[in-house]
Design a protein around this motif. Sequence first.
Motif, short mmCIF file in Angstrom:
data_model
loop_
_atom_site.label_atom_id
_atom_site.label_comp_id
_atom_site.label_asym_id
_atom_site.label_seq_id
_atom_site.Cartn_x
_atom_site.Cartn_y
_atom_site.Cartn_z
N SER A 186 0.81 -1.22 0.00
CA SER A 186 0.00 0.00 0.00
C SER A 186 0.84 1.27 0.00
CB SER A 186 -0.94 0.01 1.21
OG SER A 186 -0.19 -0.04 2.42
N SER A 187 2.12 1.15 0.34
CA SER A 187 3.03 2.31 0.30
C SER A 187 3.71 2.45 -1.05
CB SER A 187 4.09 2.18 1.40
OG SER A 187 3.49 2.17 2.68
N GLY A 188 3.39 1.55 -1.97
CA GLY A 188 3.99 1.62 -3.30
C GLY A 188 5.32 0.91 -3.42
N VAL A 189 5.73 0.18 -2.39
CA VAL A 189 6.99 -0.58 -2.44
C VAL A 189 6.72 -1.90 -3.17
CG1 VAL A 189 8.84 -1.68 -1.13
CG2 VAL A 189 7.78 0.43 -0.28
N GLU A 190 7.50 -2.17 -4.20
CA GLU A 190 7.38 -3.42 -4.95
C GLU A 190 8.37 -4.43 -4.38
OE1 GLU A 190 9.11 -4.42 -9.10
OE2 GLU A 190 7.12 -3.57 -9.47
N HIS A 191 7.84 -5.57 -3.95
CA HIS A 191 8.66 -6.64 -3.37
C HIS A 191 8.73 -7.78 -4.39
CE1 HIS A 191 7.99 -4.96 0.79
NE2 HIS A 191 6.90 -4.51 0.18
N THR A 192 9.94 -8.14 -4.81
CA THR A 192 10.12 -9.25 -5.75
C THR A 192 11.09 -10.26 -5.15
OG1 THR A 192 9.82 -7.67 -7.56
CG2 THR A 192 10.59 -9.88 -8.14
N TYR A 193 10.69 -11.53 -5.18
CA TYR A 193 11.47 -12.59 -4.55
C TYR A 193 11.93 -13.60 -5.61
CZ TYR A 193 12.43 -13.83 0.34
OH TYR A 193 13.00 -14.00 1.58
N PHE A 194 13.21 -13.99 -5.51
CA PHE A 194 13.80 -14.95 -6.44
C PHE A 194 14.46 -16.08 -5.64
CE2 PHE A 194 13.98 -10.69 -8.13
CZ PHE A 194 13.69 -10.78 -9.48
N ARG A 195 14.65 -17.21 -6.30
CA ARG A 195 15.36 -18.34 -5.71
C ARG A 195 16.66 -18.57 -6.45
NH1 ARG A 195 14.01 -24.60 -6.63
NH2 ARG A 195 15.60 -25.50 -5.27
N ILE A 196 17.74 -18.88 -5.71
CA ILE A 196 19.04 -19.19 -6.30
C ILE A 196 19.46 -20.57 -5.78
CG2 ILE A 196 21.46 -18.48 -6.51
CD1 ILE A 196 20.46 -15.63 -5.67
N SER A 197 19.45 -21.56 -6.68
CA SER A 197 19.74 -22.93 -6.26
C SER A 197 20.99 -23.52 -6.91
CB SER A 197 18.54 -23.83 -6.55
OG SER A 197 18.19 -23.77 -7.93
#
Length: 411
Positions: A186-197
């Motif tokens: 709601s604050s406009g922060v974009e959260h993107t999550y990745f995996r490194i295997s």
Amino acid sequence: MLRVQSISTYSIMLTHMVTFIPFKGYRPSLKDGEDIGARISPPYDVIDETYLKELQSEERNVTRLTLNPENGRYTGSRKEMDVWIDSGALIRDEDSFYLYRQRFTIDRKTFTRTGIVGILKTEQYESGNIIPHEETFSSVKQDRLNLLRDMEAHLESIFGIFEGFSKELNEKIEAAAERLYSYTDSSGVEHTYFRISDKTVTGSITKELEKQSMLIADGHHRYETALNYSLENPGNEKKSYVLATLVPSNDPGLVIWPTHRLLSSANVSENDAVTKIGNVMDLTETASADDMLKELPNRQMGLMFRSGKCYVASYDDKKDPLWSLDTYVAQELVIKKVYGYEEEMVKVSYDAELGSVMKKMSTGKYDLAIVFNDPGLKAIWDLSAIGKRMPKKTTYFFPKIWSGFVFYSML
């Protein structure tokens, strides 16, 4: 707001090492159009009651585990997490690190901050590898210890700062990162999550961190609780680690705000406070709040009283490096010396957003707001390196590290 420089020129002892390794993370399995936003939340200590009710209305939100005690314990939360695992709502990866990218805008300028998520070996601060910078509240640590005892899992990450990876490794990390989730709050922060295997890349991450120290930016309570929990379980290797998100010090999105103070006191009048502060500090009245803010960069702090009168103040004492720190001066010379530090004498509230502080002062609820300049990472490192811990809530790293993207089970 502050964009920091690399700490490679700071007083870091590179003979130290931290142990940071990949792990078999449990993470949300989204089905039937489910959005990751229903599973995640800001860290426990920034959620008010209204927002908590909203979050916990979601069937599998992380706060149903982290903030749902029964008589101070979390056995019910443990059963709920077990159901999530058994039903497939949480799935388990093979050994992995995770890349956590946050994109946000401040004053029309866009920033991106990127951290590596893994598990960090806990150890005593005296070893010099893990460096704290703030004092903590013991009551908070007891609740979080009960959470660990019952859950046997780390559900929220600490936030640490390290020197950084080599250019070559950063390129390999980007190439190996597999995108998992994306959410804009709601604050406009974009959260993107990745995996490194990729085992070659994960091994290189661990190896490059072996020669570096780590400063705890946010999550002192969680780290100290994890350390105490590991000491309760000697010989249990899995229980000696804590979930951690590490950000390089030269990351262009590493933003640090000050945490301002708001005081309420029925025992000290404004006139008395001004007189007493003027007796121990260099105090200058300003014509307005705007003038106070304009002058603030040249002084240690701004003072805004209930009446609307504003001042800037400084204190010069070179006997101890802590006296160069504005929050320490405010704590010792204003909150303690003028108002008294006991709860029955003065109530202290904290707010990192200047606009919010100004709005709260306009309500007449508070007697005094103490406003600070943005803290510098170099000052934090330098004081921490010589064993100096800053007052509670000196810094506010923006944005917060959100919880629920991945869990570390110690079983």
